[in-house]
Motif scaffolding. Structure first.
Motif, PDB file in Angstrom:
ATOM      1  N   LEU A 164       0.849  -1.186   0.000  1.00 47.12           N
ATOM      2  CA  LEU A 164       0.000   0.000   0.000  1.00 47.12           C
ATOM      3  C   LEU A 164       0.886   1.238   0.000  1.00 47.12           C
ATOM      4  O   LEU A 164       1.474   1.598   1.020  1.00 47.12           O
ATOM      5  N   LEU A 238     -10.212   3.386   2.173  1.00 51.90           N
ATOM      6  CA  LEU A 238      -9.030   3.354   3.038  1.00 51.90           C
ATOM      7  C   LEU A 238      -9.405   3.620   4.493  1.00 51.90           C
ATOM      8  O   LEU A 238      -8.894   2.963   5.406  1.00 51.90           O
ATOM      9  N   LEU A 247      -2.995   5.625   7.449  1.00 53.38           N
ATOM     10  CA  LEU A 247      -3.141   5.944   6.032  1.00 53.38           C
ATOM     11  C   LEU A 247      -1.760   6.158   5.421  1.00 53.38           C
ATOM     12  O   LEU A 247      -0.849   6.663   6.088  1.00 53.38           O
TER      13      LEU A 247
END
Length: 311
Positions: A164, A238, A247
């Motif tokens: 990610l 998210l 995040l």
């Protein structure tokens, strides 16, 4: 060089807020002969376009060094890029359908490049422009109350993990945790190692005084780092999967409080008003003064290859 000759070296394109000086049918010898004029344009106006150059890495490297000096390594990375030759990189490798919001390169960092050089190796079939926006105009046009809310700066947060965004190894270009810790400490960043990777947090200014012109410039990446820049669908997904502190990247006011969507909308509207874009032609070399000009990327179709160097 006489004032008349200087005036005839190029012409201005743009809008009432953002302008670029264009020099057509030039070459390396011409750039060398007019180096001081080009540097003056960059210091005062912020952007020049050399049109009619060959799309050649050697020529591009020579011009970057002629105008800007030694090329910089891309450090503290926030977007995926690939090294092409030495310190020449591909532009940010985001999917073609996505736009890249306007931003000043590495303004989230304690260190940023003075000059950015873009070479159009392959022009897109449609779209794909690299718009620019005068940072002085941005500062002037933004509402005073918004500037006051941003007066303390911008808090940038990042969470690095596999799968990610960038890993910490990619972002800091090392596998050594101690090197990362030393870098964070030296650059005013707090850090925390997690089971997934690393979290960092730091505050940088939102606007600064540009040293040559003395003008105040809007100089940050709050709009790009903020999770909303990913689009409503992605940002909501998210936030359902991860807490805010995990995040990949996000932005807050200096005190850590959320930035209202209305402020982000106002920033985007100002960028839309002041930005200027032109269609790339193969061989084009655009040079921008990073403090005076923000830049972005428009969506595109077909093949597009734009190379970047920083000095």
């Amino acid at each position: 060089m006489t004032a008349e000759l200087t005036a005839n070296l190029g012409h201005i394109e743009g809008n009432e807020h953002t302008k670029i000086t264009v020099y057509a049918d030039t070459g390396l010898d011409w750039v060398h002969a007019h180096r001081e004029v080009l540097q003056d344009r960059l210091r005062e106006h912020g952007a020049i376009l050399l049109r009619g150059m060959p799309a050649d890495l050697t020529v591009f490297n020579q011009i970057t060094e002629e105008i800007g000096g030694s090329l910089l390594t891309y450090t503290e990375r926030s977007t995926p890029r690939s090294a092409v030759s030495g310190n020449i990189y591909t532009s940010t490798e985001y999917p073609p359908a996505e736009s890249i919001p306007m931003h000043n390169e590495n303004s989230y960092s304690a260190h940023w490049p003075d000059r950015l050089f873009f070479l159009c190796d392959t022009a897109a079939e449609t779209g794909g422009a690299t718009p620019i926006a005068d940072s002085r105009a941005m500062y002037r046009l933004l509402p005073e109350d918004l500037r006051e809310r941003f007066a303390g700066g911008v808090t940038y947060t990042r969470a690095f993990r596999e799968g990610l965004g960038l890993t910490w190894q990619e972002a800091f270009q090392t596998d050594d945790r101690q090197v990362v810790e030393d870098y964070c400490t030296a650059n005013g960043q707090t850090f925390e190692w997690t089971d997934e990777g690393l979290r960092t947090r730091h505050v940088r200014p939102s606007f600064v005084e540009e040293p040559h012109t003395g003008a105040m410039v809007w100089f940050n990446q709050a709009n790009l780092f903020h999770v909303s820049s990913l689009g409503e669908e992605v940002s909501e997904a998210l936030l359902e999967l991860y807490p805010v502190e995990d995040l990949p990247r996000n932005a807050f006011f200096a005190d850590g409080s959320p930035i209202p969507q209305a402020d982000l909308d106002a920033i985007k509207a100002a960028y839309d008003e002041v930005s200027y874009a032109f269609p790339w032609q193969p061989g084009d070399i655009m040079v921008i003064n990073n403090m005076l000009m923000a830049h972005g990327r428009e969506p595109f179709t077909g093949k597009r290859r734009t190379l970047v160097a920083m000095t």
